[in-house]
Enzyme design. Structure first.
Site, PDB file in Angstrom:
ATOM      1  N   GLU A 121      37.361  54.234  50.287  1.00 59.31           N
ATOM      2  CA  GLU A 121      35.793  54.963  50.650  1.00 59.31           C
ATOM      3  C   GLU A 121      36.149  54.947  52.852  1.00 59.31           C
ATOM      4  O   GLU A 121      36.853  55.997  52.646  1.00 59.31           O
ATOM      5  CB  GLU A 121      34.418  54.045  50.615  1.00 59.31           C
ATOM      6  N   GLU A 140      28.624  43.574  51.041  1.00 51.18           N
ATOM      7  CA  GLU A 140      27.754  44.852  51.017  1.00 51.18           C
ATOM      8  C   GLU A 140      26.210  43.819  49.933  1.00 51.18           C
ATOM      9  O   GLU A 140      25.349  44.699  50.896  1.00 51.18           O
ATOM     10  CB  GLU A 140      28.464  45.950  49.985  1.00 51.18           C
TER      11      GLU A 140
END
Length: 875
Positions: A463, A741
């Site tokens: 990502e 996260e």
């Protein structure tokens, strides 16, 4: 005491920066040694410019007034390739100071016509090998000045006469290549010589041709070729100028790099390396002609506004365990972005393999959270002793596995080189609680790990995108901790370019056409798209840079117009794609956007807030008509928010921490009565949750501020110091060395959360550090650029001391406080040119000027003794 100005800083550049892009750079300086009460009445600025041939121009300029930050360039604009030296004198009203030291920068190629280089590279390769490029050239006399201007379609690293050029990594970085391609400038005066010379250039896929994004991602998005753009300019001892530009006649050949990717790693076979390849003696008879490409007609070669990526630190393993013969698992003690450097030996053809991961499970690397990123480097030895590291990859990891190792693993055999944009550290925090101290360090490391040329979400998996929402919520913390303005100026220019092309602020910049975003309507996504308004505002507050506000104003206006069109005359954001309070801990792991707070409530709250901040920006810039329009719009949205999302008695229809926090911090309550009731209810929600956090990306940055503003400081500390899952300190007690996260990336039972979206190095939820700086320590800018400072610490919880230091544009600002039985002791430091307000609990605010000031204030205090002492013992 005699005031002495520092060496000036140019724009937001580091000292001695080469290849800057401003013909009239603004100047900033500090003042040291000034007596208390110092005021700058005027300044003298002496400017010395030098061309590559040594021609000099000197001028002196008188500047009346107190300005010392981002002062307009006082002299004539300079040309390309100009070395600039500036020094300053200041007048305190009684006498002129001595001249300060010289500050230096050098301009790059300011005019497109300065470029003669063309992109050249190897022919297309079926196996995807990146290849190398070289050229030889003759100099008739010794050089006195030589510069290499370098960019690439892909990544590039240069060698001149067998020696590496510079210490920058991942050159030229990642910009929106269709609009802007950055170049770097290197001083190679000591590397070229009279006679024969050679320039060799390594190439790597990087962001240009490599795999990018999540899911299937995209490959070769910007092009299917690699190419270097190199222009070497040399002035010799006879005053002659020689230019060596990439173009026809250059040669290309195979190198030892078999494959190079940011996600998957680098594969190198040293048996195919010839150390002489970048020397004039190398026989390149087996090399072939380069392919000549063209620059994208819509793209401009641009100079950097921020620092390059560099190795900013080296980490030694804190433990090394041989899991089986020749296979070692190393723990570097800290999650970070970087790559390994190894000293190895072995027979030709012997293969070493290096894998990377953020966590271990049962003593082995847990790679599932990397998704499809292999994060594996392979080195094939050539039979000699080598010191090696990859060139064109970067990994996110704490742990590394080394396979194929022969013999013992000695100290120094494997070290980790931390890669980050070389932004200067500008902010520090300290406190009496070691858990909170570790939390703050986690925030710092999270920023360092994700500022790798662009502000990414994570450094490890497939990502690593410049997500706008992550940066938007973290920007106040980032601007305190690091000098990020130059780096983010570049990124915001890319954002504006992408926005103009797409008629949309995309959720990540640079933008890639990744599902599901290619299948969704281009709706204004609150929190994420609001970066166009809020982040320039944050940077202006941190630095006083109104020119940055001016440059980004069209982008900010275009964003609000998009939101306004989507909301319609009702001024409520409905029926649009929204991520809402992303990663609310109560959301299903597989559907993190399904938060407990209505995503349209979040979007409408942000609509009101962004309109109000754009109005303030417009006022700063003297755009009074725009300011009035946005003030009216903000009022209309606030009224619409109350109608749609509050009950008739003024309570949020969504009884959540996020709903109450947004309404409080964004000023959305209809009146003081409902605001007070909302604050009380938010405090109740925190107590009912036993201090557990219940917010995601939208609520987390504001929840502690909301409690503080409502007068419920102890509940804010209860959230901050809770060790239950989910909470900030829960992650610390689970061994986190960066911000996660997910709040429960590692669950209480020790299992790892859904690996498809569980990064252990995301900075967004670390936005609480901004509250640590402003409220816990009590240091905040009260005017742009810290021209006026607010010292307003609010002790609470179990803390007995705290403090913060910030390197502001005017100098060091600092506060330290401690509690004792007799009360609160506070010491503040205010730099010259700055005034401050000291606002202590139970005392009227006091105005102070430059100098060191101490205060003693009785403070009644009844700390909430929850589980903190046990937590400290556990740490």
């Amino acid at each position: 005491m005699v005031p002495t100005p520092s060496a000036p800083v140019f724009e937001h550049h580091a000292p001695h920066r080469l290849g800057t892009g401003e013909a009239a750079p603004r100047l900033s300086w500090l003042v040291d040694g000034a007596a208390q009460g110092y005021r700058q009445h005027a300044a003298r600025v002496q400017v010395l410019t030098t061309t590559p041939r040594g021609q000099q121009t000197r001028s002196t300029h008188h500047l009346p007034g107190p300005d010392q930050v981002l002062v307009p360039w006082p002299s004539a604009p300079v040309a390309s390739r100009t070395r600039i030296a500036v020094r300053v004198q200041v007048d305190d009203g009684d006498a002129w100071s001595p001249w300060g030291p010289w500050g230096h920068v050098e301009t790059g190629l300011l005019d497109p016509a300065d470029w003669t280089a063309r992109p050249v590279g190897p022919p297309p390769s079926q196996d995807g090998e990146p290849g190398r490029v070289r050229a030889t050239f003759h100099l008739p006399a010794d050089p006195v000045h030589a510069r290499l201007y370098l960019s690439a379609h892909g990544l590039v690293e240069a060698e001149v006469n067998g020696r590496r050029v510079g210490d920058e990594e991942l050159t030229p970085g990642w910009t929106s290549y269709r609009h802007r391609l950055r170049y770097a400038t290197f001083d190679v005066t000591e590397q070229v010589r009279a006679g024969e010379n050679a320039l060799g250039l390594w190439l790597g896929d990087g962001w240009w041709r490599g795999r990018l994004g999540f899911g299937e991602g995209v490959e070769r998005f910007y092009g299917d070729h690699l190419a270097v753009i190199a222009q070497l300019e040399v002035v010799d001892a006879d005053g002659e100028r020689h230019v060596v530009s990439s173009g026809p006649g250059w040669r290309t050949g195979r190198g030892p790099v078999r494959a190079s990717g940011l996600y998957d790693g680098e594969h190198v076979d040293l048996r195919d390396d010839d150390p002489s390849w970048s020397t004039p003696e190398h026989d390149d008879a087996t090399w072939g002609p380069v392919v000549v490409h063209e620059l994208d007609p819509g793209s401009a070669l641009v100079a950097p506004t921020g620092p390059p990526v560099r190795c900013v630190e080296e980490l030694e393993p804190v433990s090394a365990v041989e899991r089986e013969p020749g296979r070692w698992v190393l723990d570097f003690g800290q999650n970070h972005s970087g790559r390994l450097q190894v000293r190895a030996s072995g027979p030709a053809g012997h293969q070493l393999r290096f894998r990377h991961a953020e966590v271990l499970v049962d003593g082995e690397l847990h790679t599932a959270p990397l998704r499809s990123a292999l994060a594996t480097d392979v080195l094939v030895l050539d039979g000699t002793d080598v010191e090696w590291e990859p060139r064109f990859t970067v990994h996110g990891y704490r742990y590394a596995e080394v396979s194929g190792w022969s013999g013992p693993l000695r100290p120094g055999d494997v070290v980790s080189r931390v890669l980050s944009s070389d932004v200067p550290r500008t902010g520090w925090f300290r406190c009496s609680d070691p858990l909170l101290q570790r939390l703050h360090e986690n925030v710092v490391w999270g920023a360092r790990s994700n500022f790798v040329d662009v502000p990414t979400d994570c450094p490890q998996r497939d990502e690593r995108l410049g997500w706008t929402g992550d940066l938007q919520v973290f920007a106040p913390t980032a601007a305190f901790l690091f000098g990020v303005t130059g780096m983010l100026t570049s990124w915001l220019r890319d954002l504006a370019a992408e926005q103009e092309e797409l008629d949309w602020v995309p959720p990540f910049v640079p933008y890639l056409p990744l599902p599901p975003f290619t299948e969704l309507p281009r709706d204004p996504m609150a929190v994420w798209g609001d970066v166009a308004v809020l982040t320039p505002d944050v940077l202006h507050t941190a630095t006083g840079d109104a020119a940055l506000l001016r440059a980004q104003l069209p982008s900010a206006v275009r964003w609000l117009q998009h939101v306004e069109r989507s909301a319609g005359p009702g001024r409520v954001v409905h029926d649009t794609e929204q991520l809402g309070d992303w990663l609310d801990p109560a959301a299903p792991p597989e559907n993190p956007f399904e938060a407990t707070t209505d995503r349209f409530l979040v979007a409408t709250a942000y609509f009101a807030h962004a309109a109000a901040r754009l109005a303030a920006t417009a006022r700063t810039l003297g755009e009074d008509r725009l300011a009035h329009e946005q003030e009216v719009l903000a009022g209309e949205v606030r009224s619409a928010f109350a109608r749609e999302f509050l009950t008739p008695d003024g309570r949020p229809r969504d009884d959540t921490q996020t709903a109450h926090a947004l309404a409080t911090v964004f000023g959305l309550w209809p009146d003081e009565r409902t605001a007070a009731a909302g604050g009380r209810r938010l405090a109740e929600l925190v107590r009912e949750a036993d201090g557990r956090i219940a917010t995601g990306f939208a609520g987390t940055p504001v929840v502690c501020d909301a409690l503080t503003r409502a007068g419920h400081v102890e509940e804010a500390y209860r959230l901050l110091q809770s060790t239950h899952c989910p909470s900030w300190l829960y992650t610390v007690l689970q061994g986190a060395t960066t911000i996660w996260e997910r709040w429960d990336a590692i669950r209480p039972d020790g299992s790892v959360n859904d690996p498809t979206m569980t990064s252990f190095n995301h900075y967004a939820l670390g936005a609480v550090a901004d509250w640590l700086h402003r409220v816990v320590a009590g240091l905040a800018p009260a005017a742009p650029g810290y021209r006026h400072v607010l010292f307003a610490p609010r002790p609470g919880g179990t803390l007995t001391s705290a403090g913060a230091t910030h390197s502001s544009p005017y100098g060091t600002v600092s506060i330290d406080w401690s509690l004792a039985p007799e009360g609160m002791h506070v010491e503040v430091v205010v730099p010259p040119g700055v005034t401050a307000t000291v606002d202590l609990p139970g005392a009227p605010p006091v105005q102070v000027e430059h100098g060191r000031h101490t205060f003693h204030q009785p403070v009644p205090r009844h700390p909430d003794q929850h589980d903190q002492h046990d937590a400290q013992e556990a740490l």
